[in-house]
Scaffold this motif. Structure first.
Motif, PDB file in Angstrom:
ATOM      1  N   ILE A  21       0.863  -1.179   0.000  1.00 55.46           N
ATOM      2  CA  ILE A  21       0.000   0.000   0.000  1.00 55.46           C
ATOM      3  C   ILE A  21       0.896   1.224   0.000  1.00 55.46           C
ATOM      4  O   ILE A  21       1.997   1.213   0.563  1.00 55.46           O
ATOM      5  N   LYS A  22       0.433   2.279  -0.635  1.00 53.89           N
ATOM      6  CA  LYS A  22       1.228   3.505  -0.762  1.00 53.89           C
ATOM      7  C   LYS A  22       0.611   4.592   0.112  1.00 53.89           C
ATOM      8  O   LYS A  22      -0.571   4.911  -0.028  1.00 53.89           O
ATOM      9  N   ILE A  23       1.437   5.155   0.976  1.00 46.67           N
ATOM     10  CA  ILE A  23       0.995   6.159   1.944  1.00 46.67           C
ATOM     11  C   ILE A  23       1.909   7.370   1.854  1.00 46.67           C
ATOM     12  O   ILE A  23       3.129   7.229   1.762  1.00 46.67           O
ATOM     13  N   ASP A  45      -2.004  20.810  -7.841  1.00 50.60           N
ATOM     14  CA  ASP A  45      -0.699  20.211  -7.553  1.00 50.60           C
ATOM     15  C   ASP A  45      -0.842  19.022  -6.606  1.00 50.60           C
ATOM     16  O   ASP A  45      -0.148  18.011  -6.751  1.00 50.60           O
ATOM     17  N   ILE A  46      -1.732  19.142  -5.632  1.00 50.96           N
ATOM     18  CA  ILE A  46      -1.940  18.044  -4.685  1.00 50.96           C
ATOM     19  C   ILE A  46      -2.601  16.861  -5.391  1.00 50.96           C
ATOM     20  O   ILE A  46      -2.207  15.705  -5.185  1.00 50.96           O
ATOM     21  N   VAL A  47      -3.609  17.143  -6.214  1.00 46.20           N
ATOM     22  CA  VAL A  47      -4.237  16.070  -6.990  1.00 46.20           C
ATOM     23  C   VAL A  47      -3.195  15.376  -7.860  1.00 46.20           C
ATOM     24  O   VAL A  47      -3.138  14.134  -7.923  1.00 46.20           O
ATOM     25  N   ASP A  48      -2.353  16.159  -8.525  1.00 41.24           N
ATOM     26  CA  ASP A  48      -1.312  15.587  -9.388  1.00 41.24           C
ATOM     27  C   ASP A  48      -0.348  14.725  -8.578  1.00 41.24           C
ATOM     28  O   ASP A  48       0.083  13.658  -9.026  1.00 41.24           O
ATOM     29  N   PHE A  49       0.004  15.186  -7.381  1.00 41.06           N
ATOM     30  CA  PHE A  49       0.924  14.435  -6.521  1.00 41.06           C
ATOM     31  C   PHE A  49       0.307  13.086  -6.140  1.00 41.06           C
ATOM     32  O   PHE A  49       0.962  12.035  -6.200  1.00 41.06           O
ATOM     33  N   ILE A  50      -0.963  13.106  -5.742  1.00 38.41           N
ATOM     34  CA  ILE A  50      -1.627  11.869  -5.316  1.00 38.41           C
ATOM     35  C   ILE A  50      -1.754  10.894  -6.479  1.00 38.41           C
ATOM     36  O   ILE A  50      -1.501   9.691  -6.337  1.00 38.41           O
ATOM     37  N   THR A  51      -2.140  11.393  -7.645  1.00 34.79           N
ATOM     38  CA  THR A  51      -2.323  10.502  -8.797  1.00 34.79           C
ATOM     39  C   THR A  51      -0.979  10.021  -9.341  1.00 34.79           C
ATOM     40  O   THR A  51      -0.854   8.863  -9.753  1.00 34.79           O
ATOM     41  N   GLN A  52       0.015  10.897  -9.336  1.00 33.58           N
ATOM     42  CA  GLN A  52       1.336  10.512  -9.838  1.00 33.58           C
ATOM     43  C   GLN A  52       1.909   9.333  -9.045  1.00 33.58           C
ATOM     44  O   GLN A  52       2.509   8.417  -9.604  1.00 33.58           O
ATOM     45  N   HIS A  53       1.709   9.370  -7.730  1.00 31.15           N
ATOM     46  CA  HIS A  53       2.250   8.322  -6.867  1.00 31.15           C
ATOM     47  C   HIS A  53       1.233   7.211  -6.596  1.00 31.15           C
ATOM     48  O   HIS A  53       1.548   6.268  -5.871  1.00 31.15           O
ATOM     49  N   ASP A  54       0.034   7.338  -7.173  1.00 28.29           N
ATOM     50  CA  ASP A  54      -0.997   6.323  -7.039  1.00 28.29           C
ATOM     51  C   ASP A  54      -1.206   5.954  -5.572  1.00 28.29           C
ATOM     52  O   ASP A  54      -1.168   4.772  -5.194  1.00 28.29           O
ATOM     53  N   LEU A  55      -1.449   6.955  -4.745  1.00 25.10           N
ATOM     54  CA  LEU A  55      -1.493   6.753  -3.294  1.00 25.10           C
ATOM     55  C   LEU A  55      -2.787   6.061  -2.863  1.00 25.10           C
ATOM     56  O   LEU A  55      -3.867   6.371  -3.356  1.00 25.10           O
ATOM     57  N   ASP A  56      -2.641   5.162  -1.906  1.00 27.81           N
ATOM     58  CA  ASP A  56      -3.806   4.534  -1.289  1.00 27.81           C
ATOM     59  C   ASP A  56      -4.328   5.361  -0.120  1.00 27.81           C
ATOM     60  O   ASP A  56      -5.531   5.406   0.128  1.00 27.81           O
ATOM     61  N   VAL A  57      -3.398   5.989   0.605  1.00 28.14           N
ATOM     62  CA  VAL A  57      -3.757   6.811   1.761  1.00 28.14           C
ATOM     63  C   VAL A  57      -2.934   8.089   1.695  1.00 28.14           C
ATOM     64  O   VAL A  57      -1.715   8.041   1.485  1.00 28.14           O
ATOM     65  N   PHE A  58      -3.610   9.228   1.860  1.00 21.46           N
ATOM     66  CA  PHE A  58      -2.918  10.527   1.845  1.00 21.46           C
ATOM     67  C   PHE A  58      -3.322  11.314   3.080  1.00 21.46           C
ATOM     68  O   PHE A  58      -4.502  11.591   3.291  1.00 21.46           O
ATOM     69  N   ILE A  59      -2.334  11.662   3.907  1.00 26.30           N
ATOM     70  CA  ILE A  59      -2.564  12.405   5.139  1.00 26.30           C
ATOM     71  C   ILE A  59      -2.018  13.817   4.958  1.00 26.30           C
ATOM     72  O   ILE A  59      -0.929  14.000   4.423  1.00 26.30           O
ATOM     73  N   SER A  60      -2.787  14.810   5.404  1.00 25.36           N
ATOM     74  CA  SER A  60      -2.321  16.190   5.248  1.00 25.36           C
ATOM     75  C   SER A  60      -2.418  16.963   6.551  1.00 25.36           C
ATOM     76  O   SER A  60      -3.293  16.723   7.378  1.00 25.36           O
ATOM     77  N   MET A  61      -1.487  17.894   6.701  1.00 29.21           N
ATOM     78  CA  MET A  61      -1.497  18.867   7.778  1.00 29.21           C
ATOM     79  C   MET A  61      -1.636  20.257   7.173  1.00 29.21           C
ATOM     80  O   MET A  61      -1.264  20.470   6.031  1.00 29.21           O
ATOM     81  N   GLU A  62      -2.146  21.210   7.953  1.00 29.30           N
ATOM     82  CA  GLU A  62      -2.356  22.603   7.534  1.00 29.30           C
ATOM     83  C   GLU A  62      -3.229  22.677   6.287  1.00 29.30           C
ATOM     84  O   GLU A  62      -2.941  23.378   5.324  1.00 29.30           O
ATOM     85  N   SER A  63      -4.316  21.948   6.337  1.00 33.03           N
ATOM     86  CA  SER A  63      -5.341  22.009   5.304  1.00 33.03           C
ATOM     87  C   SER A  63      -6.660  22.265   6.017  1.00 33.03           C
ATOM     88  O   SER A  63      -6.678  22.747   7.143  1.00 33.03           O
TER      89      SER A  63
END
Length: 211
Positions: A21-23, A45-63
């Motif tokens: 799994i990609k986190i 840019d965030i959408v591109d980052f998530i799709t580029q790395h094909d992430l299963d889970v994405f956690i964010s701070m300061e959003s």
């Protein structure tokens, strides 16, 4: 992360299952040094980052919840594997700097339940045993995610910066300021996660911005 440790490589091959799994865990303010909430380019840019790395889970701070909801809607239009509704922990905006975006959020392709612990107005430094005003109070987030039949427990925290200014210094101990607050926040976070991390049967992932 090997999410299917109980299956052999042959079993996974027969089932056509990827055992990884990609986190990613990021402070998304890095995508826009001024204010992510006002920048559609930053969201892209965030959408591109998530799709580029094909992430299963994405956690964010300061959003915040609204920003990540926009990102979720866009992701589910452009990705084959859809994401679940977001998990989040929102700050209550009691800090002096009202422009800060101090939420924690989590996106997952797998079913998720979540809960948050609001920040207390005071913390206790475990070294000095003194109480300090938690003047950059941020919540903590827990998410239980069922990944291919196994439960993973995510804990997310954003500790106070190691750099301080006079207004951020604890009034009852003006010499040290942030060090005591950070230690108090870390102790509060440990108390939050201790019942789970001390259970060897649990799959636990700790992430966030530790500054």
């Amino acid at each position: 992360v090997d999410a299917l440790g109980g299956l052999s490589a042959l079993e996974m091959a027969n089932k056509n299952i990827d055992s990884k799994i990609k986190i990613a865990s990021l402070n998304v303010r890095d995508f826009d040094a001024t204010n992510i909430g006002d920048s559609s380019n930053s969201k892209k840019d965030i959408v591109d980052f998530i799709t580029q790395h094909d992430l299963d889970v994405f956690i964010s701070m300061e959003s915040n919840k609204d920003i990540m909801s926009d990102i979720l809607a866009t992701l589910n239009k452009v990705t084959k594997h859809k994401y679940e509704p977001i998990g989040y922990a929102m700050a209550d905006k009691t800090t002096e700097d009202k422009s800060r975006i101090d939420a924690l959020t989590i996106l997952s392709r797998y079913p998720m339940t979540f809960s948050s612990i609001p920040a207390s107005s005071n913390v206790v430094d475990p070294v000095t045993q003194q109480q300090y005003a938690n003047n950059e109070a941020r919540p903590m987030l827990r998410a239980n995610i069922n990944i291919r039949g196994q439960e993973f427990i995510f804990f997310v925290v954003h500790l106070k910066s190691g750099v301080g200014s006079p207004r951020e210094v604890a009034s009852n101990h003006p010499t040290f300021g942030n060090m005591h607050i950070r230690r108090g926040q870390a102790k509060a976070f440990y108390d939050f996660i201790a019942p789970v991390i001390n259970d060897p049967t649990k799959n636990v992932i700790i992430c966030g911005d530790f500054n």
